[in-house]
Design a protein around this motif. Structure first.
Motif, PDB file in Angstrom:
ATOM      1  N   ILE A 105      38.247  42.082  36.577  1.00  0.00           N
ATOM      2  CA  ILE A 105      39.446  41.733  37.333  1.00  0.00           C
ATOM      3  C   ILE A 105      40.597  41.815  36.345  1.00  0.00           C
ATOM      4  O   ILE A 105      40.662  41.049  35.384  1.00  0.00           O
ATOM      5  N   ARG A 106      41.480  42.783  36.562  1.00  0.00           N
ATOM      6  CA  ARG A 106      42.557  43.061  35.613  1.00  0.00           C
ATOM      7  C   ARG A 106      43.894  42.576  36.152  1.00  0.00           C
ATOM      8  O   ARG A 106      44.173  42.691  37.333  1.00  0.00           O
ATOM      9  N   PHE A 107      44.688  42.069  35.243  1.00  0.00           N
ATOM     10  CA  PHE A 107      46.056  41.663  35.564  1.00  0.00           C
ATOM     11  C   PHE A 107      46.881  41.969  34.324  1.00  0.00           C
ATOM     12  O   PHE A 107      47.261  41.095  33.565  1.00  0.00           O
ATOM     13  N   ASP A 108      47.096  43.259  34.097  1.00  0.00           N
ATOM     14  CA  ASP A 108      47.732  43.736  32.879  1.00  0.00           C
ATOM     15  C   ASP A 108      49.206  43.376  32.827  1.00  0.00           C
ATOM     16  O   ASP A 108      49.887  43.313  33.856  1.00  0.00           O
ATOM     17  N   HIS A 109      49.684  43.160  31.614  1.00  0.00           N
ATOM     18  CA  HIS A 109      51.095  42.849  31.389  1.00  0.00           C
ATOM     19  C   HIS A 109      51.960  44.000  31.913  1.00  0.00           C
ATOM     20  O   HIS A 109      51.694  45.167  31.625  1.00  0.00           O
ATOM     21  N   TRP A 113      50.778  43.679  40.264  1.00  0.00           N
ATOM     22  CA  TRP A 113      49.714  42.925  40.927  1.00  0.00           C
ATOM     23  C   TRP A 113      48.402  43.132  40.198  1.00  0.00           C
ATOM     24  O   TRP A 113      48.263  44.001  39.350  1.00  0.00           O
ATOM     25  N   ALA A 114      47.414  42.315  40.553  1.00  0.00           N
ATOM     26  CA  ALA A 114      46.090  42.392  39.947  1.00  0.00           C
ATOM     27  C   ALA A 114      45.327  43.589  40.500  1.00  0.00           C
ATOM     28  O   ALA A 114      45.676  44.138  41.551  1.00  0.00           O
ATOM     29  N   GLN A 115      44.282  43.977  39.779  1.00  0.00           N
ATOM     30  CA  GLN A 115      43.427  45.075  40.219  1.00  0.00           C
ATOM     31  C   GLN A 115      41.972  44.733  39.948  1.00  0.00           C
ATOM     32  O   GLN A 115      41.659  44.035  38.983  1.00  0.00           O
ATOM     33  N   LEU A 116      41.112  45.241  40.806  1.00  0.00           N
ATOM     34  CA  LEU A 116      39.678  45.160  40.573  1.00  0.00           C
ATOM     35  C   LEU A 116      39.247  46.482  39.980  1.00  0.00           C
ATOM     36  O   LEU A 116      39.531  47.543  40.544  1.00  0.00           O
ATOM     37  N   GLU A 117      38.585  46.428  38.850  1.00  0.00           N
ATOM     38  CA  GLU A 117      38.026  47.639  38.252  1.00  0.00           C
ATOM     39  C   GLU A 117      36.566  47.694  38.679  1.00  0.00           C
ATOM     40  O   GLU A 117      35.798  46.765  38.414  1.00  0.00           O
ATOM     41  N   LEU A 118      36.190  48.767  39.356  1.00  0.00           N
ATOM     42  CA  LEU A 118      34.852  48.870  39.920  1.00  0.00           C
ATOM     43  C   LEU A 118      33.906  49.614  38.986  1.00  0.00           C
ATOM     44  O   LEU A 118      34.338  50.329  38.072  1.00  0.00           O
ATOM     45  N   GLN A 119      32.602  49.474  39.219  1.00  0.00           N
ATOM     46  CA  GLN A 119      31.590  50.116  38.388  1.00  0.00           C
ATOM     47  C   GLN A 119      31.693  51.638  38.397  1.00  0.00           C
ATOM     48  O   GLN A 119      31.326  52.287  37.426  1.00  0.00           O
ATOM     49  N   ASP A 120      32.206  52.220  39.488  1.00  0.00           N
ATOM     50  CA  ASP A 120      32.317  53.682  39.572  1.00  0.00           C
ATOM     51  C   ASP A 120      33.659  54.188  39.032  1.00  0.00           C
ATOM     52  O   ASP A 120      34.084  55.291  39.343  1.00  0.00           O
ATOM     53  N   ASP A 121      34.330  53.387  38.216  1.00  0.00           N
ATOM     54  CA  ASP A 121      35.618  53.710  37.583  1.00  0.00           C
ATOM     55  C   ASP A 121      36.766  53.816  38.571  1.00  0.00           C
ATOM     56  O   ASP A 121      37.824  54.320  38.231  1.00  0.00           O
ATOM     57  N   ALA A 128      47.545  40.485  46.922  1.00  0.00           N
ATOM     58  CA  ALA A 128      47.729  39.049  47.141  1.00  0.00           C
ATOM     59  C   ALA A 128      48.071  38.316  45.849  1.00  0.00           C
ATOM     60  O   ALA A 128      48.598  37.215  45.882  1.00  0.00           O
ATOM     61  N   ILE A 129      47.767  38.936  44.718  1.00  0.00           N
ATOM     62  CA  ILE A 129      48.045  38.309  43.428  1.00  0.00           C
ATOM     63  C   ILE A 129      49.176  39.092  42.780  1.00  0.00           C
ATOM     64  O   ILE A 129      48.964  40.129  42.162  1.00  0.00           O
ATOM     65  N   GLN A 130      50.403  38.613  42.958  1.00  0.00           N
ATOM     66  CA  GLN A 130      51.619  39.285  42.516  1.00  0.00           C
ATOM     67  C   GLN A 130      52.139  38.666  41.222  1.00  0.00           C
ATOM     68  O   GLN A 130      52.146  37.442  41.074  1.00  0.00           O
ATOM     69  N   ALA A 131      52.650  39.502  40.332  1.00  0.00           N
ATOM     70  CA  ALA A 131      53.207  39.021  39.068  1.00  0.00           C
ATOM     71  C   ALA A 131      54.404  38.097  39.283  1.00  0.00           C
ATOM     72  O   ALA A 131      54.625  37.176  38.501  1.00  0.00           O
ATOM     73  N   VAL A 132      55.163  38.309  40.353  1.00  0.00           N
ATOM     74  CA  VAL A 132      56.343  37.472  40.593  1.00  0.00           C
ATOM     75  C   VAL A 132      55.971  36.030  40.935  1.00  0.00           C
ATOM     76  O   VAL A 132      56.820  35.153  40.873  1.00  0.00           O
ATOM     77  N   ALA A 140      45.035  32.105  40.143  1.00  0.00           N
ATOM     78  CA  ALA A 140      44.188  32.892  41.044  1.00  0.00           C
ATOM     79  C   ALA A 140      43.308  33.862  40.266  1.00  0.00           C
ATOM     80  O   ALA A 140      42.106  33.983  40.547  1.00  0.00           O
ATOM     81  N   VAL A 141      43.872  34.555  39.295  1.00  0.00           N
ATOM     82  CA  VAL A 141      43.093  35.513  38.506  1.00  0.00           C
ATOM     83  C   VAL A 141      42.017  34.782  37.707  1.00  0.00           C
ATOM     84  O   VAL A 141      40.868  35.232  37.650  1.00  0.00           O
ATOM     85  N   ARG A 142      42.367  33.668  37.107  1.00  0.00           N
ATOM     86  CA  ARG A 142      41.361  32.895  36.355  1.00  0.00           C
ATOM     87  C   ARG A 142      40.232  32.423  37.259  1.00  0.00           C
ATOM     88  O   ARG A 142      39.064  32.458  36.880  1.00  0.00           O
ATOM     89  N   GLY A 143      40.579  31.991  38.465  1.00  0.00           N
ATOM     90  CA  GLY A 143      39.547  31.563  39.411  1.00  0.00           C
ATOM     91  C   GLY A 143      38.634  32.700  39.824  1.00  0.00           C
ATOM     92  O   GLY A 143      37.411  32.536  39.878  1.00  0.00           O
ATOM     93  N   LEU A 144      39.217  33.862  40.096  1.00  0.00           N
ATOM     94  CA  LEU A 144      38.397  35.020  40.464  1.00  0.00           C
ATOM     95  C   LEU A 144      37.527  35.471  39.298  1.00  0.00           C
ATOM     96  O   LEU A 144      36.362  35.848  39.484  1.00  0.00           O
ATOM     97  N   ARG A 145      38.083  35.439  38.094  1.00  0.00           N
ATOM     98  CA  ARG A 145      37.293  35.831  36.919  1.00  0.00           C
ATOM     99  C   ARG A 145      36.118  34.884  36.699  1.00  0.00           C
ATOM    100  O   ARG A 145      35.017  35.322  36.350  1.00  0.00           O
ATOM    101  N   SER A 146      36.324  33.602  36.891  1.00  0.00           N
ATOM    102  CA  SER A 146      35.216  32.661  36.717  1.00  0.00           C
ATOM    103  C   SER A 146      34.159  32.850  37.806  1.00  0.00           C
ATOM    104  O   SER A 146      32.962  32.774  37.529  1.00  0.00           O
ATOM    105  N   LEU A 147      34.590  33.118  39.028  1.00  0.00           N
ATOM    106  CA  LEU A 147      33.629  33.423  40.104  1.00  0.00           C
ATOM    107  C   LEU A 147      32.848  34.691  39.780  1.00  0.00           C
ATOM    108  O   LEU A 147      31.633  34.750  39.964  1.00  0.00           O
TER     109      LEU A 147
END
Length: 163
Positions: A105-109, A113-121, A128-132, A140-147
């Motif tokens: 789960i990426r949220f690059d500087h 918004w956040a992105q999901l990086e999938l196994q198939d590249d 729903a997860i906006q930088a603003v 939200a990103v930390r919660g998704l990463r822990s899940l």
């Protein structure tokens, strides 16, 4: 959500904050402008070249409603995280993915918004997860990463067809 997913415990449920406010303000403004134009469309313009009737006024209000609904669509994104996977609803598309197909789960500087990086590249944007939204987005990103860390398993290997 469908009945199977609804029976599951949703551990993370995130919607954007600022984008929803902007979408509602824009929808109200669009509807107000079209309603004002509709009320101004009366009588004829010039030497009888154009005559506006009640149907034209109703059409303008209808266009305003369509424009307002289009603006509200940008407040639609949402993401749910459960034990089994993640469900991402963006403006026009919805994705349901098990945790084992999500690599990261990426949220690059600098990204909006956040992105999901999938196994198939491949990647899936998580609108729903906006930088603003700043701290709301980081939580939200930390919660998704822990899940993801708690429930992801190695992807199932597929037999190589070249053997």
């Amino acid at each position: 959500m469908d009945a199977v997913a609804a029976a599951e415990t949703v551990m993370i449920d995130v919607r954007p904050k600022r984008v929803r406010v902007v979408a509602w303000v824009a929808a109200v403004a669009i509807l107000a402008v079209f309603a004002a134009v509709a009320t101004a469309l009366t009588g004829s313009i010039g030497e009888g070249n154009a005559v506006f009737r009640p149907g034209d006024q109703a059409a303008m209000i209808g266009l305003g409603v369509c424009g307002a609904l289009a603006a509200l669509a940008f407040g639609r994104p949402r993401v749910w995280g459960t034990e089994r996977g993640i469900r991402v609803r963006n403006v026009f598309a919805t994705y349901e993915l098990p945790w084992n197909v999500v690599r990261a789960i990426r949220f690059d500087h600098g990204h909006p918004w956040a992105q999901l990086e999938l196994q198939d590249d491949d990647t899936v944007s998580v609108l729903a997860i906006q930088a603003v939204d700043k701290e709301h987005a980081l939580v939200a990103v930390r919660g998704l990463r822990s899940l993801h860390a708690a429930h992801a398993t190695a992807p199932a290997s597929t037999p190589d067809s070249r053997s």
